[in-house]
Design an enzyme around this catalytic site. Structure first.
Site, PDB file in Angstrom:
ATOM      1  CB  SER A 165     -12.359   1.145  -7.262  1.00 12.95           C
ATOM      2  OG  SER A 165     -13.502   0.289  -7.483  1.00 12.95           O
ATOM      3  CG  ASP A 262     -15.050   1.798 -14.445  1.00 15.09           C
ATOM      4  OD1 ASP A 262     -15.590   0.794 -13.938  1.00 15.09           O
ATOM      5  OD2 ASP A 262     -14.518   2.690 -13.755  1.00 15.09           O
ATOM      6  CG  HIS A 292     -13.130  -0.885 -12.295  1.00 14.58           C
ATOM      7  ND1 HIS A 292     -13.573   0.420 -12.110  1.00 14.58           N
ATOM      8  CD2 HIS A 292     -12.935  -1.300 -11.071  1.00 14.58           C
ATOM      9  CE1 HIS A 292     -13.556   0.414 -10.484  1.00 14.58           C
ATOM     10  NE2 HIS A 292     -13.150  -0.750 -10.008  1.00 14.58           N
TER      11      HIS A 292
END
Length: 319
Positions: A165, A262, A292
């Protein structure tokens, strides 16, 4: 986009991902949505304890590293005495959450599969630290361990960066920073990037996906950005919008992992397509049925373990 027009993500995710989503921790209070950042950080750390349990055992060491901003905590995971390389890990959390404890299992599994020393860097979070402080702290830590490699008995001749991320952005940004400023911290053998954001401001996946289940609505993404950046001009910096950097030359081999549902998936796709168009070594892998942040759930979810193994194998293949 009206919320009603978004994809029905929770109906489409894999059975394994649904099991994770439906796993309750009875002793855990509700997420403090209206709480302070300090309260949300504390909650995040508590919530991740369950998912970090049962990680591989190995020698670990903790060191404070000097930077121009002050001391930064680091944690070394050493699966074997004669490591072929050192991999620096940068945790995710939207630049505002996360620490070495929240991503402990991820780093241990990565060290176990790669048999490389993994060093987690607990960079200063935002909004206390503003761009580019986190990158400069990461670079300072790399330089410190490169200079002290013999004392710490680590192999810094070949290194890599990895992150999930926001940590994926920091991983690639740090590698590009070292390249652009010609800082020698050892040969960068590879960069491992799980579901990162790399500079897109809008995309199809950002419109169709994202909700309360992943904390990645358009409003959430804007909030993370405002906490991280110092001013509006930073949005175009080549170390924030990485597509504004030179991706046509001397980019270390990149493993780019995408989660199917995501909102940031188009960032990963565009990064891969850009690098591939300019013959930069890269690999893209999409993990079907995932949300995600799925990397956290290797305790329960086979796909998360597979994604960590894939990244580790990509890195060791570059050595």
């Amino acid at each position: 986009m009206k919320p009603e027009n978004k994809s029905p993500v929770l109906d489409l995710i894999s059975a394994g991902m649904k099991t994770v989503v439906n796993t309750l921790q009875p002793d855990l209070p509700p997420w403090p949505a209206t709480g302070t950042i300090a309260e949300q950080r504390q909650y995040y750390t508590l919530e991740r304890r369950f998912w970090n349990a049962g990680a591989p055992e190995m020698a670990t060491r903790a060191y404070m590293v000097p930077t121009k901003y002050g001391q930064v905590e680091t944690r070394l995971f050493c699966p074997q005495p004669d490591s072929p390389a050192t991999l620096f890990y940068l945790h995710g959390g939207g630049f505002i959450l996360g620490n070495l404890d929240t991503h402990d299992r991820i780093m241990r599994v990565l060290a176990s599969y790669s048999q490389c020393t993994v060093i987690g860097i607990d960079y200063t979070l935002s909004p206390e630290a503003r761009f580019p402080q986190a990158i400069e702290e990461i670079v300072a830590a790399c330089c410190y361990f490169h200079q002290q490699a013999e004392d710490y008995q680590i192999n810094m001749s070949r290194i890599g960066f990895a992150g999930d991320s926001a940590g994926a952005m920091l991983a690639l940004a740090s590698a590009l920073w070292l390249r652009d400023k010609q800082i020698d911290c050892g040969k960068i053998a590879g960069v491992l990037l799980w579901y990162g954001l790399y500079g897109l401001r809008d995309s199809v996946t950002r419109r169709l996906l994202g909700g309360v289940w992943d904390g990645l609505t358009q409003q959430d993404l804007q909030m993370y950005e405002e906490a991280y950046l110092s001013n509006d001009a930073d949005r175009e910096s080549p170390y924030y919008c990485l597509f504004n950097n030179d991706l046509t030359r001397e980019v270390p081999p990149c493993f780019i992992a995408g989660a199917e549902f995501d909102p940031l998936l188009d960032d990963s796709r565009l990064l891969y397509q850009t690098l591939a168009a300019h013959q930069q070594p890269c690999e893209f892998k999409l993990y079907p049925g995932t949300l995600h942040a799925f990397l956290h759930y290797s305790r329960m979810m086979k796909t998360a373990d597979e994604a960590l193994r894939d990244g580790a194998q990509f890195f060791t293949a570059q050595l």
